[in-house]
Design a protein around this motif. Structure first.
Motif, PDB file in Angstrom:
ATOM      1  N   MET A  93      16.032 -26.607  11.819  1.00  0.00           N
ATOM      2  CA  MET A  93      16.203 -25.889  10.623  1.00  0.00           C
ATOM      3  C   MET A  93      15.520 -24.259  10.717  1.00  0.00           C
ATOM      4  SD  MET A  93      15.829 -26.764   6.767  1.00  0.00           S
ATOM      5  CE  MET A  93      17.337 -27.151   5.971  1.00  0.00           C
ATOM      6  N   GLN A  94      16.407 -23.378  10.442  1.00  0.00           N
ATOM      7  CA  GLN A  94      15.801 -22.143  10.462  1.00  0.00           C
ATOM      8  C   GLN A  94      15.409 -21.699   9.104  1.00  0.00           C
ATOM      9  OE1 GLN A  94      18.838 -19.709  11.642  1.00  0.00           O
ATOM     10  NE2 GLN A  94      18.700 -20.245  13.811  1.00  0.00           N
ATOM     11  N   THR A  95      14.214 -20.692   9.115  1.00  0.00           N
ATOM     12  CA  THR A  95      13.799 -20.259   8.055  1.00  0.00           C
ATOM     13  C   THR A  95      14.715 -19.144   7.407  1.00  0.00           C
ATOM     14  OG1 THR A  95      12.584 -18.130   8.972  1.00  0.00           O
ATOM     15  CG2 THR A  95      11.471 -20.309   8.881  1.00  0.00           C
ATOM     16  N   SER A  96      14.499 -18.831   6.183  1.00  0.00           N
ATOM     17  CA  SER A  96      15.370 -17.909   5.443  1.00  0.00           C
ATOM     18  C   SER A  96      15.228 -16.448   5.971  1.00  0.00           C
ATOM     19  CB  SER A  96      15.288 -17.727   3.995  1.00  0.00           C
ATOM     20  OG  SER A  96      13.768 -17.676   3.665  1.00  0.00           O
ATOM     21  N   ILE A  97      13.926 -16.174   6.570  1.00  0.00           N
ATOM     22  CA  ILE A  97      13.665 -14.931   6.985  1.00  0.00           C
ATOM     23  C   ILE A  97      14.799 -14.893   8.596  1.00  0.00           C
ATOM     24  CG2 ILE A  97      12.068 -13.298   8.332  1.00  0.00           C
ATOM     25  CD1 ILE A  97      10.159 -14.360   6.157  1.00  0.00           C
ATOM     26  N   LYS A  98      14.555 -15.940   9.189  1.00  0.00           N
ATOM     27  CA  LYS A  98      15.316 -15.933  10.626  1.00  0.00           C
ATOM     28  C   LYS A  98      16.831 -15.847  10.342  1.00  0.00           C
ATOM     29  CE  LYS A  98      15.937 -16.887  15.022  1.00  0.00           C
ATOM     30  NZ  LYS A  98      16.417 -15.382  15.763  1.00  0.00           N
ATOM     31  N   ILE A  99      17.127 -16.619   9.320  1.00  0.00           N
ATOM     32  CA  ILE A  99      18.768 -16.432   8.902  1.00  0.00           C
ATOM     33  C   ILE A  99      19.018 -14.967   8.603  1.00  0.00           C
ATOM     34  CG2 ILE A  99      20.210 -17.092   7.389  1.00  0.00           C
ATOM     35  CD1 ILE A  99      18.919 -19.803   7.210  1.00  0.00           C
TER      36      ILE A  99
ATOM     37  N   ILE B 204       3.775  -5.074   8.711  1.00  0.00           N
ATOM     38  CA  ILE B 204       3.482  -6.664   9.053  1.00  0.00           C
ATOM     39  C   ILE B 204       3.100  -6.687  10.514  1.00  0.00           C
ATOM     40  CG2 ILE B 204       4.042  -9.062   9.021  1.00  0.00           C
ATOM     41  CD1 ILE B 204       6.301  -8.331   7.015  1.00  0.00           C
ATOM     42  N   ASN B 205       1.826  -7.175  10.804  1.00  0.00           N
ATOM     43  CA  ASN B 205       1.525  -7.264  12.155  1.00  0.00           C
ATOM     44  C   ASN B 205       2.279  -8.131  13.175  1.00  0.00           C
ATOM     45  OD1 ASN B 205       0.008  -9.549  12.472  1.00  0.00           O
ATOM     46  ND2 ASN B 205      -1.755  -8.513  11.536  1.00  0.00           N
ATOM     47  N   GLN B 206       2.184  -8.094  14.347  1.00  0.00           N
ATOM     48  CA  GLN B 206       3.145  -9.072  15.187  1.00  0.00           C
ATOM     49  C   GLN B 206       2.831 -10.669  14.858  1.00  0.00           C
ATOM     50  OE1 GLN B 206       2.626  -8.145  19.367  1.00  0.00           O
ATOM     51  NE2 GLN B 206       4.052  -9.660  20.115  1.00  0.00           N
ATOM     52  N   LYS B 207       1.546 -10.871  14.832  1.00  0.00           N
ATOM     53  CA  LYS B 207       1.201 -12.361  14.509  1.00  0.00           C
ATOM     54  C   LYS B 207       1.366 -12.692  13.242  1.00  0.00           C
ATOM     55  CE  LYS B 207      -2.863 -15.358  14.504  1.00  0.00           C
ATOM     56  NZ  LYS B 207      -4.294 -15.570  14.474  1.00  0.00           N
ATOM     57  N   ARG B 208       1.392 -11.910  12.335  1.00  0.00           N
ATOM     58  CA  ARG B 208       1.878 -12.601  11.010  1.00  0.00           C
ATOM     59  C   ARG B 208       3.328 -12.523  10.893  1.00  0.00           C
ATOM     60  NH1 ARG B 208       0.912 -14.888   6.020  1.00  0.00           N
ATOM     61  NH2 ARG B 208       1.913 -13.806   4.349  1.00  0.00           N
ATOM     62  N   PHE B 209       4.091 -11.616  11.415  1.00  0.00           N
ATOM     63  CA  PHE B 209       5.795 -11.722  11.517  1.00  0.00           C
ATOM     64  C   PHE B 209       6.128 -12.895  12.207  1.00  0.00           C
ATOM     65  CE2 PHE B 209       9.798 -10.606  13.393  1.00  0.00           C
ATOM     66  CZ  PHE B 209      10.609 -10.194  12.381  1.00  0.00           C
TER      67      PHE B 209
ATOM     68  N   GLU C 131       5.536 -20.758   9.187  1.00  0.00           N
ATOM     69  CA  GLU C 131       4.194 -21.101   9.189  1.00  0.00           C
ATOM     70  C   GLU C 131       3.397 -20.640   7.772  1.00  0.00           C
ATOM     71  OE1 GLU C 131       2.622 -20.301  12.774  1.00  0.00           O
ATOM     72  OE2 GLU C 131       3.955 -21.278  13.874  1.00  0.00           O
ATOM     73  N   LYS C 132       3.968 -19.659   7.335  1.00  0.00           N
ATOM     74  CA  LYS C 132       3.317 -18.956   6.272  1.00  0.00           C
ATOM     75  C   LYS C 132       4.508 -18.190   5.408  1.00  0.00           C
ATOM     76  CE  LYS C 132      -0.838 -18.699   8.018  1.00  0.00           C
ATOM     77  NZ  LYS C 132      -2.169 -18.950   7.485  1.00  0.00           N
ATOM     78  N   GLU C 133       3.984 -18.325   4.220  1.00  0.00           N
ATOM     79  CA  GLU C 133       4.766 -17.705   2.976  1.00  0.00           C
ATOM     80  C   GLU C 133       4.598 -16.220   2.953  1.00  0.00           C
ATOM     81  OE1 GLU C 133       7.171 -19.352   1.014  1.00  0.00           O
ATOM     82  OE2 GLU C 133       6.667 -21.265   2.215  1.00  0.00           O
ATOM     83  N   PRO C 134       5.828 -15.409   2.820  1.00  0.00           N
ATOM     84  CA  PRO C 134       5.630 -14.013   2.778  1.00  0.00           C
ATOM     85  C   PRO C 134       5.162 -13.630   1.428  1.00  0.00           C
ATOM     86  CG  PRO C 134       8.069 -14.669   2.427  1.00  0.00           C
ATOM     87  CD  PRO C 134       7.169 -15.843   2.859  1.00  0.00           C
ATOM     88  N   LEU C 135       4.190 -12.428   1.558  1.00  0.00           N
ATOM     89  CA  LEU C 135       3.673 -12.099   0.291  1.00  0.00           C
ATOM     90  C   LEU C 135       4.894 -11.090  -0.312  1.00  0.00           C
ATOM     91  CD1 LEU C 135       0.216 -10.799   1.541  1.00  0.00           C
ATOM     92  CD2 LEU C 135       0.625 -12.695   0.259  1.00  0.00           C
TER      93      LEU C 135
ATOM     94  N   CYS D 298      12.867 -15.631   0.290  1.00  0.00           N
ATOM     95  CA  CYS D 298      11.814 -16.615  -0.308  1.00  0.00           C
ATOM     96  C   CYS D 298      12.549 -17.863  -0.525  1.00  0.00           C
ATOM     97  CB  CYS D 298      11.243 -15.702  -1.503  1.00  0.00           C
ATOM     98  SG  CYS D 298      10.371 -14.255  -0.991  1.00  0.00           S
ATOM     99  N   ASN D 299      13.379 -18.453   0.182  1.00  0.00           N
ATOM    100  CA  ASN D 299      14.322 -19.717  -0.274  1.00  0.00           C
ATOM    101  C   ASN D 299      13.368 -20.935   0.103  1.00  0.00           C
ATOM    102  OD1 ASN D 299      16.498 -18.628  -1.578  1.00  0.00           O
ATOM    103  ND2 ASN D 299      17.673 -18.598   0.338  1.00  0.00           N
ATOM    104  N   ASN D 300      12.318 -20.573   0.758  1.00  0.00           N
ATOM    105  CA  ASN D 300      11.556 -21.829   1.376  1.00  0.00           C
ATOM    106  C   ASN D 300      11.881 -22.781   2.150  1.00  0.00           C
ATOM    107  OD1 ASN D 300       9.238 -20.863  -0.425  1.00  0.00           O
ATOM    108  ND2 ASN D 300       9.701 -21.838  -2.088  1.00  0.00           N
ATOM    109  N   ILE D 301      12.841 -22.212   3.066  1.00  0.00           N
ATOM    110  CA  ILE D 301      13.653 -22.974   3.818  1.00  0.00           C
ATOM    111  C   ILE D 301      12.680 -22.895   5.093  1.00  0.00           C
ATOM    112  CG2 ILE D 301      15.507 -23.171   5.730  1.00  0.00           C
ATOM    113  CD1 ILE D 301      17.243 -21.737   3.563  1.00  0.00           C
ATOM    114  N   LYS D 302      12.241 -24.069   5.509  1.00  0.00           N
ATOM    115  CA  LYS D 302      11.235 -24.497   6.378  1.00  0.00           C
ATOM    116  C   LYS D 302      11.881 -25.217   7.605  1.00  0.00           C
ATOM    117  CE  LYS D 302       7.092 -23.901   3.582  1.00  0.00           C
ATOM    118  NZ  LYS D 302       5.740 -24.424   3.209  1.00  0.00           N
TER     119      LYS D 302
END
Length: 77
Positions: free
Chosen positions: A1-7, A32-37, A44-48, A67-71
């Motif tokens: 399953m893909q994250t909403s950001i990846k989609i 946003i730095n590379q690691k956080r992105f 793995e992390k929720e966006p601020l 921010c659909n919380n798809i993980k």
């Protein structure tokens, strides 16, 4: 399953007709730095709020969509 950001990124890439390859300029532009992105992309992390605003503006989408919380399955219980 893909994250909403990846989609959202996949949709953006389809709209512009090529793949984006993030570089230092991209990370500076979105603030946003590379690691956080990578953590956001993998779910793995929720966006601020500030990160979601910046990504939404760059990708031409809404904050709600990002921010659909798809993980991915291995992070959800």
């Amino acid at each position: 399953m893909q994250t909403s950001i990846k989609i959202a990124i996949d949709r953006y890439e389809n709209n512009i007709g090529c793949r984006i390859k993030p570089d230092r300029l991209f990370y500076n532009k979105i603030g946003i730095n590379q690691k956080r992105f990578g953590q956001l992309l993998r779910g793995e992390k929720e966006p601020l709020i500030s990160e979601a605003k910046s990504l939404a503006k760059f990708l031409g989408t809404s904050i709600d969509e990002l921010c659909n919380n798809i993980k991915p399955g291995h992070y959800s219980k």
